[in-house]
Design an enzyme around this catalytic site. Structure first.
Site, PDB file in Angstrom:
ATOM      1  N   GLU A  27      50.649  50.866  40.609  1.00  0.00           N
ATOM      2  CA  GLU A  27      50.510  49.725  41.521  1.00  0.00           C
ATOM      3  C   GLU A  27      51.360  48.534  41.084  1.00  0.00           C
ATOM      4  O   GLU A  27      51.809  48.469  39.934  1.00  0.00           O
ATOM      5  CB  GLU A  27      49.045  49.302  41.646  1.00  0.00           C
ATOM      6  CG  GLU A  27      48.442  48.764  40.361  1.00  0.00           C
ATOM      7  CD  GLU A  27      47.209  47.884  40.609  1.00  0.00           C
ATOM      8  OE1 GLU A  27      47.335  46.853  41.294  1.00  0.00           O
ATOM      9  OE2 GLU A  27      46.126  48.240  40.106  1.00  0.00           O
ATOM     10  N   LYS A 162      35.815  45.992  35.546  1.00  0.00           N
ATOM     11  CA  LYS A 162      35.370  44.872  34.700  1.00  0.00           C
ATOM     12  C   LYS A 162      34.010  44.388  35.157  1.00  0.00           C
ATOM     13  O   LYS A 162      33.711  44.414  36.347  1.00  0.00           O
ATOM     14  CB  LYS A 162      36.359  43.713  34.836  1.00  0.00           C
ATOM     15  CG  LYS A 162      37.718  44.015  34.264  1.00  0.00           C
ATOM     16  CD  LYS A 162      38.494  42.722  34.070  1.00  0.00           C
ATOM     17  CE  LYS A 162      39.863  43.022  33.505  1.00  0.00           C
ATOM     18  NZ  LYS A 162      40.891  43.118  34.542  1.00  0.00           N
TER      19      LYS A 162
END
Ligand code: PSU
Ligand code: MN
Length: 305
Positions: A27, A162
């Site tokens: 990405e 996260k």
């Protein structure tokens, strides 16, 4: 492979795909929005080298001048890294506008999956995915990444998510939408900077061969969805949970105090966590991406056999 006038597959990537060789998508939001210059460019180029060393061809994905690039050149990667946040963070809803206007976009997990699939690439390596945000029961802030995993047949290798997110709700959402979550060498969802989250994943998978077999079965079943591989950060680079969790709590309270919302939320939280933990978190971030690139390349090589 669906071809359209906006898709631009690099000659090297097109050649590899035509020959049935392994290719790994990467990405570009991680380049433009995820890391500072010049570490972003250095990391992006190093990740490409690691993929080559592990037997696959890298395809860094981005939108440049309204073209959906599957395989950026070194110059394009340098441009994306230098321009940084001036490049639009492009999710699914942005692609048609960027194409119509001939503009640039840094691709998230969502749009990297979309373009990878258009090009015929099956495996994608990144750092972390978006998910269900804390407080989503009132904000409805759920990353489009989860929806894309439900609908687009690409295997995404990440280091978990996260804990700026609600990891429990993220797993619930993936379950509802039928996305298999495979822990690499673990039954626990890793939390990006740390190996432990306290949440269990669906399956433990212990080799690239097994990952390839799982994805192959999904394709053979005719499933349109993807698969999420959660690969824990190597022990030696994992962070002290107290340090990282303290920074995350502080970042969340600053986001709330500043009224941050919409597509700004994730970049704001990521930038704050980085600011609060200094160079340590950047180093860990780079190492876990390398680790995911190795696993993705080996898996793509098995899939190509
Ligand atoms: N989480 C990270 N690092 C990242 C991102 C998320 O730990 O770089 C980026 C990825 O590009 C991901 C995107 O697809 O943020 C998700 O944004 P949002 O939450 O706005 O959907
Ligand atoms: Mn969001």
């Amino acid at each position: 492979m669906s071809l359209n006038k906006y898709l631009d597959v690099s000659p090297e990537v097109a050649g590899a795909l035509a020959a049935g060789k392994p290719v790994v998508a990467l990405e570009s939001t991680i380049i433009s929005h995820g890391m500072p210059y010049p570490q972003n460019v250095e990391t992006a180029l190093a990740v490409e080298s690691i993929i080559r060393e592990n037997g696959a061809v890298p395809a860094t994905i981005a939108v440049i001048g309204g073209q959906l690039k599957a395989g950026c050149t070194r110059e394009e990667i340098e441009y994306l890294g230098k321009a940084g946040t001036k490049v639009t963070k492009a999710s699914r809803r942005d692609l048609a506008m960027l194409c119509a206007r001939g503009q640039d976009g840094a691709t998230t997990v969502t749009t990297t999956m979309i373009i990878a699939h258009m090009a015929g690439i099956k495996v994608f390596a990144t750092g972390g995915i978006g998910g269900v945000h804390r407080g989503a029961e009132t904000t409805m802030d759920i990353s489009a990444d989860l929806e894309e995993l439900a609908h687009t047949p690409v295997m995404v290798v990440c280091a978990g998510a996260k804990s700026i997110l609600d990891l429990g709700l993220t797993l619930e959402y993936l379950e509802t939408h039928g996305v298999p979550v495979l822990g690499y060498g673990t039954r626990e969802l890793p939390a990006f900077y740390t190996r432990h989250s306290g949440f269990s994943v669906d399956y433990q998978v212990d080799s690239p061969e097994e990952l390839a077999a799982a994805f192959k079965a999904s394709l053979e079943l005719g499933f349109q969805g993807g698969m999420l591989v959660a690969n824990p950060i190597p022990e030696e680079y994992s962070m002290d949970p107290a340090v990282i969790n303290g920074a995350i709590e502080e970042a969340l309270s600053q986001a709330k105090a500043n009224g941050i919302h919409g597509k700004e939320t994730t970049p704001f939280l990521l930038a704050k966590v980085k600011e609060l933990t200094g160079g340590d978190s950047l180093d860990s971030n780079i190492q876990l991406v390398f680790n995911n690139a190795r696993l993705a390349a080996k898996t793509a090589a098995c899939l190509a056999k």
